[in-house]
Design an enzyme around this catalytic site. Structure first.
Site, PDB file in Angstrom:
ATOM      1  N   GLU A 150      70.576 -36.623 -45.038  1.00  0.00           N
ATOM      2  CA  GLU A 150      71.039 -37.734 -44.205  1.00  0.00           C
ATOM      3  C   GLU A 150      70.138 -37.849 -42.983  1.00  0.00           C
ATOM      4  OE1 GLU A 150      75.066 -39.066 -41.713  1.00  0.00           O
ATOM      5  OE2 GLU A 150      74.872 -37.035 -42.527  1.00  0.00           O
ATOM      6  N   GLU A 233      81.222 -44.260 -35.564  1.00  0.00           N
ATOM      7  CA  GLU A 233      82.082 -43.106 -35.794  1.00  0.00           C
ATOM      8  C   GLU A 233      82.971 -42.938 -34.563  1.00  0.00           C
ATOM      9  OE1 GLU A 233      79.773 -40.118 -38.762  1.00  0.00           O
ATOM     10  OE2 GLU A 233      79.183 -40.012 -36.663  1.00  0.00           O
TER      11      GLU A 233
END
Length: 379
Positions: A150, A233
């Site tokens: 990622e 997030e």
């Protein structure tokens, strides 16, 4: 540590009252509200917008527009030393078998001629959150499950949160300076590029971030780009956060290989010895930690099928996590074994892995290595 992975399980029907849950795979032509835990819809017949409320049972809703989305309800609250409540986002590519319409992802890194994206964020002053942009890669052309790598670009953060791992240096990419962090969340490896101040809009050369990650030994050109995501997030609050515009384009037909290595100056001595293997060990250290990138070169005439690299770390160094190899330590002795995708090294070929560790005292590199019991030279 901030989070684990983008969890995706069976879709739960959690809509209540007057809240509308949109069925997976629908197309948003007018503003559409999604409150379903993993509900998603399609915009522009090209991108998928998902609620992806994976870190809390509390209610979260997003309003999807023709060009992005806005968080309209967010009742979750997680401690800042743990995972966030969700990752509402818009993506291009494939995420847990949900692929955007007509996508050409996954695509092998070596075949990418260009990868670009534009993004516009709208921030709010309340809450604890980050504005995140994810680039996902894997050794195989995966369309489901967790990818091994990622790349995370932090455009903004509010509150006492930080990327996974530890800072390992800086990089100048796309005309901006980024603080680079590296670590693992236990399910995948993460390299994060953190902006020193909030960025609300950007035109990105995604291939530059991919190439920087490759140059750090975290991936190779044989890996696959599987998806590109942009969103937020939230740990606490975040109502009003919005991606107001998103676009992404990945073109194939390229030859994205690193340029040939410049020969060393004639005053630099060649690697010592006539070993059938060579090891290049590149480390970054700070006051209480370090990372190391290790490259093994097969100088022999036969293919290596499966490898184990053994060496000793100087006093005060302890391995904490690794990528692209299984690394174990007993006292000062370290053993690194290949994983499935990099166990074969052709003559003249290389295999790379890396790890992170803690440091007590001054830093120094290991001095000798053996590969499958044979001493290697240093390169």
């Amino acid at each position: 540590m901030r989070r684990t992975l983008r969890a995706t399980m069976a879709i739960g029907l959690v809509a209540a009252g007057s809240i509308v849950a949109v069925a997976l795979g629908g197309t948003a032509s007018a503003d559409t509200q999604i409150c379903e835990q993993y509900g998603s819809t399609v915009i522009q017949n090209r991108y998928v917008v998902q609620n992806n409320k994976w870190g809390t049972t509390a209610q979260q809703c997003i309003n999807v527009t023709s060009s992005g989305f806005e968080i309209t309800t967010q009742n979750g609250s997680n401690p800042t030393n743990g995972a966030p409540t969700a990752y509402p986002s818009v993506f291009f590519g494939c995420h847990y078998t949900n692929c955007s319409p007509g996508t050409n992802l996954p695509i092998q890194v070596s075949q990418i001629s260009s990868a670009t994206s534009s993004i516009n964020y709208r921030y709010v002053s309340n809450g604890i959150y980050n504005a995140s942009y994810d680039i996902w890669l894997d050794p195989s052309p995966k369309r489901d499950g967790v990818n091994q790598m990622e790349i995370m670009i932090w455009f903004n953060r509010q509150g006492s949160i930080q990327p996974i791992g530890s800072p390992v240096g800086n990089a100048n990419i796309d005309g901006r300076n980024w603080e680079v962090w590296r670590g693992s969340n236990g399910s995948n490896n993460v390299i994060s590029y953190v902006a020193p101040s909030a960025i609300s809009s950007a035109n990105l050369n995604l291939l530059a971030f991919i190439n920087d990650t490759r140059n750090r030994g975290a991936i190779t050109n044989s890996w696959y780009l599987t998806s590109i995501q942009a969103g937020f997030e939230p740990w606490q609050g975040g109502v009003g956060l919005a991606v107001t515009n998103f676009s992404a384009s990945v073109n194939g037909g390229g030859n994205n290989n690193p340029p040939p290595t410049t020969p060393p100056p004639t005053t630099t001595p060649p690697p010592s010895g006539n070993s059938s293997c060579a090891v290049k060990y590149t480390a970054n250290s700070w006051n209480n930690g370090f990372t190391a990138d290790v490259q093994i070169t097969n100088r022999g005439s036969s293919t290596i099928n499966g490898w184990t690299l053994a060496y000793s770390l100087p006093s005060g160094q302890q391995v904490t996590n690794s990528w692209n190899a299984t690394v174990s330590q007993s006292g000062s002795s370290v053993t690194a074994r290949n994983v499935g995708h990099n166990g074969t090294i052709a003559p003249g070929g290389t295999a790379s892995f890396g790890y992170q560790g803690t440091l007590s005292g001054s830093y120094s590199n290991p001095t000798s290595f053996t590969l499958n019991g044979t001493a290697c030279s240093r390169s």
